[in-house]
Design an enzyme around this catalytic site. Structure first.
Site, PDB file in Angstrom:
ATOM      1  N   THR A  78       0.870  -1.182   0.000  1.00  0.00           N
ATOM      2  CA  THR A  78       0.000   0.000   0.000  1.00  0.00           C
ATOM      3  C   THR A  78       0.902   1.226   0.000  1.00  0.00           C
ATOM      4  O   THR A  78       1.869   1.292   0.777  1.00  0.00           O
ATOM      5  CB  THR A  78      -0.934   0.040   1.227  1.00  0.00           C
ATOM      6  OG1 THR A  78      -0.170  -0.196   2.404  1.00  0.00           O
ATOM      7  CG2 THR A  78      -2.024  -1.008   1.129  1.00  0.00           C
ATOM      8  N   SER A 106       5.510  -1.170  -1.232  1.00  0.00           N
ATOM      9  CA  SER A 106       5.074  -0.522  -2.465  1.00  0.00           C
ATOM     10  C   SER A 106       6.226   0.258  -3.094  1.00  0.00           C
ATOM     11  O   SER A 106       7.043   0.853  -2.390  1.00  0.00           O
ATOM     12  CB  SER A 106       3.930   0.450  -2.139  1.00  0.00           C
ATOM     13  OG  SER A 106       3.659   1.286  -3.245  1.00  0.00           O
ATOM     14  N   TYR A 129       6.132  -1.544 -10.499  1.00  0.00           N
ATOM     15  CA  TYR A 129       5.497  -1.244 -11.782  1.00  0.00           C
ATOM     16  C   TYR A 129       6.617  -1.240 -12.816  1.00  0.00           C
ATOM     17  O   TYR A 129       7.750  -0.889 -12.499  1.00  0.00           O
ATOM     18  CB  TYR A 129       4.834   0.135 -11.759  1.00  0.00           C
ATOM     19  CG  TYR A 129       3.661   0.244 -10.825  1.00  0.00           C
ATOM     20  CD1 TYR A 129       2.401  -0.245 -11.188  1.00  0.00           C
ATOM     21  CD2 TYR A 129       3.796   0.820  -9.568  1.00  0.00           C
ATOM     22  CE1 TYR A 129       1.313  -0.153 -10.328  1.00  0.00           C
ATOM     23  CE2 TYR A 129       2.708   0.918  -8.696  1.00  0.00           C
ATOM     24  CZ  TYR A 129       1.480   0.425  -9.090  1.00  0.00           C
ATOM     25  OH  TYR A 129       0.411   0.506  -8.240  1.00  0.00           O
ATOM     26  N   THR A 155       2.943  -5.556 -10.403  1.00  0.00           N
ATOM     27  CA  THR A 155       1.543  -5.160 -10.552  1.00  0.00           C
ATOM     28  C   THR A 155       1.253  -5.011 -12.042  1.00  0.00           C
ATOM     29  O   THR A 155       1.854  -4.189 -12.718  1.00  0.00           O
ATOM     30  CB  THR A 155       1.269  -3.834  -9.814  1.00  0.00           C
ATOM     31  OG1 THR A 155       1.463  -4.059  -8.418  1.00  0.00           O
ATOM     32  CG2 THR A 155      -0.161  -3.369 -10.038  1.00  0.00           C
ATOM     33  N   LYS A 231       0.719  -9.770 -10.000  1.00  0.00           N
ATOM     34  CA  LYS A 231      -0.452  -9.372  -9.220  1.00  0.00           C
ATOM     35  C   LYS A 231      -1.437  -8.654 -10.134  1.00  0.00           C
ATOM     36  O   LYS A 231      -1.055  -7.777 -10.895  1.00  0.00           O
ATOM     37  CB  LYS A 231      -0.009  -8.433  -8.086  1.00  0.00           C
ATOM     38  CG  LYS A 231      -1.132  -7.792  -7.297  1.00  0.00           C
ATOM     39  CD  LYS A 231      -0.583  -7.165  -6.018  1.00  0.00           C
ATOM     40  CE  LYS A 231      -0.687  -5.661  -5.987  1.00  0.00           C
ATOM     41  NZ  LYS A 231      -2.054  -5.177  -5.752  1.00  0.00           N
ATOM     42  N   SER A 253      -6.038 -10.378  -7.795  1.00  0.00           N
ATOM     43  CA  SER A 253      -6.218  -9.049  -7.208  1.00  0.00           C
ATOM     44  C   SER A 253      -6.964  -8.158  -8.176  1.00  0.00           C
ATOM     45  O   SER A 253      -6.770  -8.256  -9.392  1.00  0.00           O
ATOM     46  CB  SER A 253      -4.845  -8.436  -6.905  1.00  0.00           C
ATOM     47  OG  SER A 253      -4.975  -7.106  -6.436  1.00  0.00           O
ATOM     48  N   HIS A 255      -6.787  -4.882  -7.331  1.00  0.00           N
ATOM     49  CA  HIS A 255      -6.132  -3.641  -6.895  1.00  0.00           C
ATOM     50  C   HIS A 255      -6.979  -2.938  -5.821  1.00  0.00           C
ATOM     51  O   HIS A 255      -7.120  -1.719  -5.812  1.00  0.00           O
ATOM     52  CB  HIS A 255      -5.934  -2.712  -8.098  1.00  0.00           C
ATOM     53  CG  HIS A 255      -4.707  -1.851  -7.998  1.00  0.00           C
ATOM     54  ND1 HIS A 255      -3.583  -2.056  -8.753  1.00  0.00           N
ATOM     55  CD2 HIS A 255      -4.426  -0.771  -7.231  1.00  0.00           C
ATOM     56  CE1 HIS A 255      -2.668  -1.144  -8.470  1.00  0.00           C
ATOM     57  NE2 HIS A 255      -3.150  -0.343  -7.538  1.00  0.00           N
ATOM     58  N   ASP A 286      -5.754 -11.021  -2.706  1.00  0.00           N
ATOM     59  CA  ASP A 286      -5.969  -9.902  -1.800  1.00  0.00           C
ATOM     60  C   ASP A 286      -7.316  -9.284  -2.150  1.00  0.00           C
ATOM     61  O   ASP A 286      -7.908  -9.598  -3.179  1.00  0.00           O
ATOM     62  CB  ASP A 286      -4.823  -8.870  -1.889  1.00  0.00           C
ATOM     63  CG  ASP A 286      -4.729  -8.171  -3.245  1.00  0.00           C
ATOM     64  OD1 ASP A 286      -5.761  -8.040  -3.951  1.00  0.00           O
ATOM     65  OD2 ASP A 286      -3.633  -7.728  -3.613  1.00  0.00           O
ATOM     66  N   ARG A 290     -11.069  -9.293   5.895  1.00  0.00           N
ATOM     67  CA  ARG A 290     -11.192  -8.600   7.179  1.00  0.00           C
ATOM     68  C   ARG A 290     -11.396  -9.558   8.350  1.00  0.00           C
ATOM     69  O   ARG A 290     -11.413  -9.126   9.490  1.00  0.00           O
ATOM     70  CB  ARG A 290     -12.407  -7.632   7.158  1.00  0.00           C
ATOM     71  CG  ARG A 290     -12.366  -6.545   6.092  1.00  0.00           C
ATOM     72  CD  ARG A 290     -11.313  -5.485   6.357  1.00  0.00           C
ATOM     73  NE  ARG A 290     -11.365  -4.417   5.364  1.00  0.00           N
ATOM     74  CZ  ARG A 290     -10.766  -4.455   4.174  1.00  0.00           C
ATOM     75  NH1 ARG A 290     -10.058  -5.510   3.828  1.00  0.00           N
ATOM     76  NH2 ARG A 290     -10.871  -3.440   3.339  1.00  0.00           N
TER      77      ARG A 290
END
Length: 368
Positions: A78, A106, A129, A155, A231, A253, A255, A286, A290
């Site tokens: 993140t 990240s 990236y 990603t 990802k 994912s 995102h 992902d 929770r």
């Protein structure tokens, strides 16, 4: 703070953070349908517990790319964590180490690769990236390897940034106290000047390589010996292409629902990807995790583990390192209880028969 579950941290973070920063972390793309669906979809998968099994000893440990970790729950990348808390990624790195799990840093971190490595031992991956300027990529990958990072997480769902309307409304720009530490000393198209004036989105879109293809995943393997996880996979077709391209693992994912709205919740895409992977590479996911039950459902559908993003940022905002530690502990403890109540002593005991989904219903219909 008498917090009893992960969700409670979001309300505290919302109070503590400015609206602009809270919205940056919390919002999704366009109508935010997928953002809500990432959570709601879990509630439509039910558990099928088995009883009267000896669950006096429960083992949550697992290995990811050969690294032993305490549980199948890891930290997703993140960005801009110092917007949540002054210690930012330092706090997250220490919490992950203490929990004996993996942290993914990240590219857009507010602490550098080297700074995160300096917090002490730990298993860390670098999210990447592929920028138009391949020299920037080569530098980042080398720095990650030199700092002892163990894998690259590419990603692949961001040729352009998704349309996050909260950010557009708020005219989000980086706060003056935040620096993109991994790019200091690189000419990020004079990122600081540009970020202040024309906004984070145009800076980012100017850097991302929209011509990115599977060939570039192969290229990435020529510049590093680190394993590469891709990802952003949501389909069987892309799973097969990823495996052909030689990736070490796949992260299902969307995102955090920040890119393309009206894609399925990741938990809904997991089984399709797992079936297409045919056991050749591990599949992770992902998005929306929770609860311990969420982790259990992902594992039952064939995932090898999950990554959490927003819970980390919100707990970081609420209570710094202690918050992130508590989130990891709560998820660990919840998963342990769910496993016991479902009759599973280890992760390998969790099977497809432990869940029932919408697409299974006929399978368990009573015979009339």
């Amino acid at each position: 703070m008498n917090i009893t579950n992960v969700n409670e941290y979001e309300a505290i973070a919302k109070e503590k953070l400015s609206k602009v920063i809270y919205d940056y972390y919390a919002s999704g793309a366009e109508d935010q349908w997928t953002l809500k669906e990432n959570r709601n979809a879990f509630s439509r998968i039910l558990l099928r517990p088995r009883i009267l099994i000896d669950v006096s000893k429960i083992d949550l440990t697992t290995t990811v790319l050969g690294f032993k970790i305490s549980m199948p729950i890891m930290i997703a990348p993140t960005a801009l964590q110092k917007m949540a808390h002054p210690e930012g990624e330092f706090a997250t790195a220490r919490a992950a180490s203490a929990a004996d799990t993996i942290m993914t840093l990240s590219s857009w971190a507010t602490s550098s690769i080297e700074e995160v490595a300096s917090t002490g031992p730990g298993i860390r991956f670098l999210q990447l990236y592929l920028f138009k300027d391949r020299n920037m990529v080569i530098k980042l990958v080398r720095r990650a390897a030199n700092a002892g990072f163990k894998a690259i997480v590419l990603t692949a769902d961001s040729p352009v940034l998704g349309r996050r309307e909260a950010g557009i409304k708020n005219r989000f720009t980086l706060p003056s106290y935040v620096r993109l530490k991994n790019f200091e000393g690189m000419d990020l198209e004079n990122s600081d000047k540009q970020t202040k004036s024309s906004g984070h989105i145009s800076t980012v879109n100017g850097l991302y390589d929209q011509s990115l293809t599977w060939k570039d995943v192969k290229w990435l393997q020529t510049i590093t010996s680190l394993p590469i996880l891709v990802k952003g996979v949501l389909t069987a077709e892309d799973t097969r292409l990823a495996i052909q391209a030689g990736v070490a693992g796949i992260i299902v994912s969307n995102h955090g629902a920040r890119q393309l709205d009206y894609v399925p919740a990741t938990i809904m895409a997991v089984e399709e990807v797992v079936q297409a992977a045919e056991g050749r590479v591990p599949v992770f996911m992902d998005g929306g995790v929770r609860r311990g039950t969420d982790v259990f459902k992902a594992l039952a559908l064939g995932a090898s583990g999950v990554f959490i993003g927003r819970p980390v940022v919100f707990s970081l905002a609420a209570d710094g390192e202690a918050g992130v530690r508590k989130v990891l502990k709560m998820l660990h403890d919840e998963l342990e209880i769910i496993m016991a109540l479902c009759g599973c002593c280890s992760l390998k005991d969790i099977t497809r028969d432990h869940v029932v989904t919408e697409w299974d219903r006929p399978r368990i219909a009573p015979r009339l």
